[in-house]
Design a protein around this motif. Structure first.
Motif, PDB file in Angstrom:
ATOM      1  N   LYS A 158      13.441 -27.011 -18.422  1.00 50.76           N
ATOM      2  CA  LYS A 158      14.459 -28.082 -17.358  1.00 50.76           C
ATOM      3  C   LYS A 158      13.917 -27.727 -16.042  1.00 50.76           C
ATOM      4  O   LYS A 158      13.900 -28.634 -15.017  1.00 50.76           O
ATOM      5  N   PHE A 194      19.026 -27.719 -10.063  1.00 53.87           N
ATOM      6  CA  PHE A 194      19.413 -28.972 -11.097  1.00 53.87           C
ATOM      7  C   PHE A 194      20.351 -29.725 -10.007  1.00 53.87           C
ATOM      8  O   PHE A 194      20.424 -31.096 -10.213  1.00 53.87           O
ATOM      9  N   PRO A 224      16.119 -23.267 -20.549  1.00 57.77           N
ATOM     10  CA  PRO A 224      16.523 -23.625 -19.123  1.00 57.77           C
ATOM     11  C   PRO A 224      15.176 -23.684 -18.415  1.00 57.77           C
ATOM     12  O   PRO A 224      15.142 -24.372 -17.320  1.00 57.77           O
ATOM     13  N   ARG A 245      20.546 -32.469 -20.381  1.00 61.93           N
ATOM     14  CA  ARG A 245      20.808 -31.279 -21.263  1.00 61.93           C
ATOM     15  C   ARG A 245      21.228 -30.171 -20.546  1.00 61.93           C
ATOM     16  O   ARG A 245      20.850 -29.038 -20.653  1.00 61.93           O
ATOM     17  N   CYS A 246      22.133 -30.389 -19.567  1.00 58.52           N
ATOM     18  CA  CYS A 246      22.722 -29.245 -18.717  1.00 58.52           C
ATOM     19  C   CYS A 246      24.018 -29.623 -18.474  1.00 58.52           C
ATOM     20  O   CYS A 246      24.476 -30.616 -17.892  1.00 58.52           O
ATOM     21  N   THR A 247      24.855 -28.525 -18.527  1.00 62.05           N
ATOM     22  CA  THR A 247      26.310 -28.521 -17.920  1.00 62.05           C
ATOM     23  C   THR A 247      26.438 -27.839 -16.512  1.00 62.05           C
ATOM     24  O   THR A 247      27.491 -27.674 -16.065  1.00 62.05           O
ATOM     25  N   LEU A 248      25.424 -27.446 -16.108  1.00 61.77           N
ATOM     26  CA  LEU A 248      25.241 -26.669 -14.909  1.00 61.77           C
ATOM     27  C   LEU A 248      26.238 -25.305 -14.739  1.00 61.77           C
ATOM     28  O   LEU A 248      26.745 -25.194 -13.820  1.00 61.77           O
ATOM     29  N   CYS A 249      26.166 -24.948 -15.945  1.00 62.00           N
ATOM     30  CA  CYS A 249      27.133 -23.765 -16.320  1.00 62.00           C
ATOM     31  C   CYS A 249      26.821 -22.461 -15.760  1.00 62.00           C
ATOM     32  O   CYS A 249      27.739 -21.617 -15.615  1.00 62.00           O
ATOM     33  N   GLY A 250      25.325 -22.244 -15.427  1.00 59.75           N
ATOM     34  CA  GLY A 250      24.903 -21.026 -14.707  1.00 59.75           C
ATOM     35  C   GLY A 250      24.952 -20.010 -15.571  1.00 59.75           C
ATOM     36  O   GLY A 250      24.544 -18.785 -15.059  1.00 59.75           O
ATOM     37  N   ARG A 251      24.895 -20.048 -16.848  1.00 61.49           N
ATOM     38  CA  ARG A 251      24.833 -18.772 -17.779  1.00 61.49           C
ATOM     39  C   ARG A 251      23.576 -18.300 -17.733  1.00 61.49           C
ATOM     40  O   ARG A 251      23.283 -17.040 -18.049  1.00 61.49           O
ATOM     41  N   CYS A 252      22.363 -19.252 -17.617  1.00 62.52           N
ATOM     42  CA  CYS A 252      21.363 -18.765 -17.533  1.00 62.52           C
ATOM     43  C   CYS A 252      20.855 -18.088 -16.387  1.00 62.52           C
ATOM     44  O   CYS A 252      19.915 -17.266 -16.511  1.00 62.52           O
ATOM     45  N   SER A 277      20.337 -17.778 -23.762  1.00 64.45           N
ATOM     46  CA  SER A 277      21.414 -17.901 -23.045  1.00 64.45           C
ATOM     47  C   SER A 277      22.342 -19.323 -22.877  1.00 64.45           C
ATOM     48  O   SER A 277      23.253 -19.445 -22.433  1.00 64.45           O
ATOM     49  N   CYS A 278      21.475 -20.328 -23.197  1.00 66.26           N
ATOM     50  CA  CYS A 278      21.938 -21.655 -22.998  1.00 66.26           C
ATOM     51  C   CYS A 278      22.368 -22.289 -24.325  1.00 66.26           C
ATOM     52  O   CYS A 278      21.843 -22.029 -25.488  1.00 66.26           O
ATOM     53  N   HIS A 279      23.560 -22.814 -24.339  1.00 68.68           N
ATOM     54  CA  HIS A 279      24.214 -23.209 -25.482  1.00 68.68           C
ATOM     55  C   HIS A 279      23.412 -24.227 -26.134  1.00 68.68           C
ATOM     56  O   HIS A 279      23.635 -24.738 -27.436  1.00 68.68           O
ATOM     57  N   TYR A 280      22.712 -25.332 -25.027  1.00 67.87           N
ATOM     58  CA  TYR A 280      21.963 -26.210 -25.688  1.00 67.87           C
ATOM     59  C   TYR A 280      20.761 -25.636 -26.691  1.00 67.87           C
ATOM     60  O   TYR A 280      20.573 -26.230 -27.619  1.00 67.87           O
ATOM     61  N   PRO A 330      21.188 -23.739 -11.739  1.00 72.54           N
ATOM     62  CA  PRO A 330      22.150 -24.905 -11.352  1.00 72.54           C
ATOM     63  C   PRO A 330      21.988 -25.451  -9.930  1.00 72.54           C
ATOM     64  O   PRO A 330      22.096 -26.494  -9.540  1.00 72.54           O
TER      65      PRO A 330
HETATM   66  S1  SF4 Z   1      23.106 -24.088 -16.426  1.00 75.00           S
HETATM   67 FE1  SF4 Z   1      24.003 -23.812 -18.544  1.00 75.00          FE
HETATM   68  S2  SF4 Z   1      23.382 -25.789 -19.321  1.00 75.00           S
HETATM   69 FE2  SF4 Z   1      22.076 -25.735 -17.716  1.00 75.00          FE
HETATM   70  S3  SF4 Z   1      20.367 -24.861 -18.558  1.00 75.00           S
HETATM   71 FE3  SF4 Z   1      21.534 -23.199 -17.707  1.00 75.00          FE
HETATM   72  S4  SF4 Z   1      22.509 -22.437 -19.489  1.00 75.00           S
HETATM   73 FE4  SF4 Z   1      21.845 -24.401 -20.076  1.00 75.00          FE
END
Ligand code: SF4
Ligand code: SF4
Lengths: 209, 450
Positions: B64, B128, B61, B107-114, B47-50, B125
Motif C-alpha cells: 500500500k 496514507f 502494508p 484496504r486500510c483503517t489507518l490503524c498504525g499497527r504496521c 501486523s496488518c489485520h487485512y 498512516p
Molecule cells: S495502518 Fe493498519 S490497516 Fe493500514 S496498512 Fe497499516 S496495519 Fe494495515
C-alpha cells in the motif's frame, strides 16, 4: 596498482556522502510540522524508546514472528559494517592485526551468507517478489558481493582490486536506491518515536507507566 | 452522481496535477523520510489485520505504501526521475489513482499497527492520510463516507438528527434517569450556561444506543458533576473529516465544538467514548484550526478514572460478575495515548477483567476504523479483516467486550453475528453505571454520598 583504486574509493565515498547529504537535506526541506495540540508525553522519551526497547522481540511482534529473518538481517548488517570498516582501514593504509583477520573474515562471510539468504527469501516468497523492484536485487547483490569479497581479500590479498572495484560500484550506487535507508532509517525512526512519544503512547505502558 | 470509476476515467490532467500538489502540500519532513525509507523486507505484513485474514500482496502494508511512494519518487526525487524503473517509480496517472483509492481507502483503517512493527519505523498512516487528501481534492472520496462528512457540515451531526429529535431524546432520557435513580432532581442538562463540563457524544447514542448516553449521565449524576450537553451543533463529537482527510472540512466540524464551548462558557470539553472523535478533537483539531484551544479537553474515560480515584464515585465490581475484556480503539490508544484510565476503571468496576492478547498499542484494529464503517463498497473486506479481532476476543473467553468507541461497537456487533462470538458489547460508562454504589448527590452539596 591499488593506489588509483584507493583514490576511486575515496571519490566514490565522497559522492556517496554528498548525495546522501543531499537526500537528507531534501527530506528536511519538506519542513517541520508545528504541533499545536498540547503533548501528552515526551517526544524525546519516545525517540529513545523507538531506538531501544521498541526494537526488541518482546515489544515488536514482527520480530517475534520472524526471528530467523530478524537475526539474518542483523548478521547481514554486521558483516557489511565490518567490511566498510575494513575498507576505511585499507584506504587509510592501516594494517589489520593478523590475529583479527580470521574473526573479521568469519563475520563478513557470515554477513554475505545472510545477504544471500535474504536474497533467496526475496526470490522464493511470492509476496516479497511482488514487492520488489530491480533495486531490491541490485542493492542486495552489491552489498553481499562487497562483504564476501572483503572476507576473501583478507585471506587472499591478491584479490583486493576486485573488492575495491565492487566497493566503488556500491558506493556510487548507494544513494540511488534503498541503501539510502542508512540515512533515512534514523530520521524515520526518530520521527515515528517522536510522534508516539508526543502522544504518550511511547514508551509503552508495559514499561511501567 | 457518477461512480468513482467514471470520475477517475474523467480526470483531467489539471485535476491530476492538483491532486499531486495537494499530496505534496500535506507532506512534511517526517512523511518525506517515510516515503524514502521502505526496504521491502515484508516484516510488516503480519501486523496488518487485512493481510492476516487474507494473505494477498495488495494487503501488505508495504505494498500500500509502495503505490504512494512510487508516485512520490517519480515526481519528487532525482533517482525516480532519472531511473524510474530501477527504483520502482511510477507516474501519478489514472492507474495510480485507482491503486491509491483501493489501497488507502479500500484496504486500510489507518490503524498504525504496521508502524510499530515496521523494521524502519515508517509511519504509514501519515503517508496514507496525505494520499487520501489528494484523492479528496480530486473528488474521489467514496460517496457514503463523504455523505457522512456532509451531514456534519450541513446538520451539525453526522446522522442528520434534527435539533427537535435530539432535544426530545435527551428529555426522554432524563425522565428515564430520574426513574432509574429514584431522584426527581437527576438532570441531563441542555445548554447550561457556565457548566464546568461540556459533554459530547456520538450521534449513534441518541439514535441507536440511548442507554449508553443514560449510563454516562448516571455517572455524572453520581459524581455531582456540573455538566451540560449542547442542543445546537457542538454536541456531536464525531469528525469523519479525519477519514476523508479534507482538512478544511475537518476544521469546520471541529469548529462546532469550539463554538459550543464558547457559547456555553464551559471550561472542559469532555469527549465521550469514541476513538476517532477523541483523536480528532484532542490531536488533530488544533492542527486543522491552526490554533490552540482556549479550554481544557479530556476523554470521559479520564474523567471517570478521576472520579473513582478521588472517591467521588464508588463502585461494587460484584455487580458486573461476567468475564469482561477490553477492546483498544486505535485512535484512542495507539494514536491517542489513552490506554490506562479505562483499565483502571474496569479493574475497579468488574469482577473478572481479562486482557486481550495483544493489547494496548499493539492491539489489532477491529476493522471498522479509518471510515470503513461508512464505506459500503468495502464491507466484505471489513468483515473479513475483523476476523483478527474476533479471534482475539474468542481467546479471552469473555462474555462482555467493553469498547470505548461507538464506531468500534458497531463493528464488534457485526463481528459478533458474523463469527458467532456470543458476546455482549458495552461501553465503559455502562459498566460503571451498573456497578455504581451511590445514593446520588445530596441536593444541598451537589456531591456524591456513598
Ligand atoms: S495502518 Fe493498519 S490497516 Fe493500514 S496498512 Fe497499516 S496495519 Fe494495515
Ligand atoms: S516493515 Fe517497513 S521497511 Fe519493511 S517492508 Fe514493511 S514498511 Fe517496508
Amino acid at each position: 596498482m591499488d593506489q588509483p583504486l584507493h583514490l576511486a574509493v575515496i571519490a566514490a565515498a565522497a559522492w556517496a556522502a554528498g548525495t546522501l547529504a543531499w537526500v537528507w537535506l531534501g527530506v528536511r526541506g519538506f519542513g517541520r510540522r508545528v504541533l499545536l495540540a498540547p503533548p501528552a508525553g515526551d517526544p524525546a522519551a519516545g525517540v529513545r524508546y523507538a531506538f531501544t526497547a521498541a526494537m526488541l522481540p518482546w515489544a515488536k511482534e514482527s520480530v517475534r514472528m520472524h526471528l530467523p529473518s530478524y537475526a539474518t538481517g542483523i548478521v547481514f548488517h554486521l558483516g557489511t559494517f565490518v567490511a566498510f570498516g575494513l575498507l576505511a582501514a585499507t584506504v587509510a593504509g592501516f594494517e589489520l592485526p593478523p590475529a583479527l583477520a580470521p574473526t573479521g573474515a568469519i563475520v563478513m562471510l557470515a554477513g554475505a551468507g545472510a545477504g544471500l539468504a535474504l536474497l533467496v527469501k526475496r526470490i522464493a516468497t511470492p509476496f516479497l517478489r511482488g514487492l520488489s523492484s530491480p533495486d531490491d536485487f541490485i542493492a542486495n547483490l552489491l552489498t553481499t558481493s562487497f562483504g564476501a569479497l572483503a572476507a576473501v581479500t583478507l585471506l587472499h590479498p591478491q584479490l583486493e582490486s576486485a573488492w575495491l572495484i565492487t566497493a566503488v560500484v556500491l558506493l556510487v550506487y548507494l544513494p540511488v536506491g534503498k541503501i539510502r535507508h542508512c540515512v533515512v532509517f534514523f530520521s524515520s525512526r526518530a520521527y515515528m518515536g517522536a510522534f508516539f512519544g508526543y502522544r504518550g503512547t511511547f514508551p509503552s505502558a508495559r514499561q511501567g507507566r | 452522481m457518477a461512480s468513482l470509476e467514471e470520475r477517475i476515467d474523467a480526470l483531467t490532467e489539471a485535476q491530476l496535477r492538483h491532486g499531486l500538489e495537494v499530496f505534496r502540500s500535506k507532506l512534511r519532513a517526517a512523511e518525506a523520510a517515510y516515503l524514502n525509507a521502505c526496504v521491502h523486507c515484508g516484516l510488516c505484513a503480519d501486523s496488518c489485520h487485512y493481510y492476516r485474514t487474507e494473505p494477498a500482496l495488495e494487503n501488505v502494508p508495504a505494498r500500500k505504501l509502495d503505490h504512494v511512494a512510487a508516485a512520490f519518487k517519480r515526481h519528487f526525487t532525482t533517482a525516480g526521475r532519472l531511473v524510474p524503473r530501477l527504483v520502482g517509480a511510477r507516474p501519478f496517472d489514472r492507474a495510480m489513482v485507482r491503486a491509491w483509492l483501493d489501497s488507502v481507502f479500500g484496504r486500510c483503517t489507518l490503524c498504525g499497527r504496521c508502524s510499530l512493527n515496521c523494521t524502519i519505523g515508517i509511519g504509514l498512516p501519515r503517508v496514507f492520510r496525505a494520499a487520501r487528501a489528494a484523492l479528496a481534492a480530486m473528488g474521489l472520496v467514496p460517496d457514503d463516507l463523504q455523505a457522512t462528512v456532509d451531514n456534519s457540515l450541513v446538520h451539525g451531526n453526522n446522522m442528520a438528527i434534527t435539533k427537535e429529535d435530539w432535544v426530545d431524546t435527551v428529555q426522554w432520557l432524563e425522565e428515564e434517569l430520574q426513574m432509574e435513580t429514584g431522584d426527581p432532581g437527576a438532570r441531563i442538562p441542555l445548554d447550561k450556561q457556565g457548566a464546568r463540563v461540556l459533554f459530547t457524544v456520538n450521534p449513534r447514542e441518541p439514535k441507536f444506543f440511548p442507554l449508553s448516553l443514560q449510563a454516562s449521565a448516571k455517572v455524572f449524576w453520581a459524581a455531582g458533576e456540573d455538566w451540560t450537553l449542547a442542543s445546537d451543533p457542538g454536541w456531536d463529537l464525531t469528525n469523519y473529516g479525519l477519514f476523508n482527510c479534507n482538512d478544511e472540512q475537518a476544521g469546520r466540524i471541529t469548529q462546532n465544538l469550539v463554538d459550543a464551548m464558547e457559547r456555553l462558557g464551559c471550561t472542559t470539553l469532555v469527549i465521550g467514548e469514541c476513538g476517532h472523535g477523541f483523536g480528532s478533537a484532542r490531536w488533530e483539531g488544533p492542527e486543522w484550526l491552526q490554533r490552540r484551544y482556549p479550554f481544557e479537553l479530556c476523554s470521559v474515560l479520564e474523567l471517570m478514572d478521576e472520579y473513582l480515584t478521588s472517591g467521588r464515585i464508588a463502585v461494587d465490581p460484584s455487580r458486573n460478575p461476567k468475564p469482561v475484556t477490553l477492546h483498544d480503539p486505535c485512535n484512542l490508544v495507539r494514536h491517542g495515548g489513552v490506554s490506562e484510565p479505562q483499565r483502571r476503571v474496569l479493574r475497579r468496576s468488574v469482577a473478572h477483567f481479562v486482557e486481550m492478547t495483544p493489547s494496548r498499542e499493539q492491539s489489532f484494529c477491529c476493522g471498522g476504523g479509518g471510515g470503513q464503517l461508512a464505506m459500503a463498497a468495502y464491507k466484505d473486506r471489513r468483515i473479513r479483516a475483523g476476523g483478527m479481532k474476533a479471534q482475539q476476543i474468542r481467546a479471552t473467553g469473555a462474555e462482555i467486550v467493553v469498547a470505548p468507541c461507538h464506531n468500534c461497537i458497531d463493528q464488534l456487533m457485526e463481528l459478533n453475528k458474523e463469527y458467532t462470538l456470543g458476546i455482549q458489547v458495552k461501553t465503559v460508562a455502562e459498566m460503571v453505571a451498573e456497578a455504581l454504589v451511590t445514593a446520588g448527590p445530596s441536593p444541598s452539596e451537589g456531591k456524591t454520598t456513598t
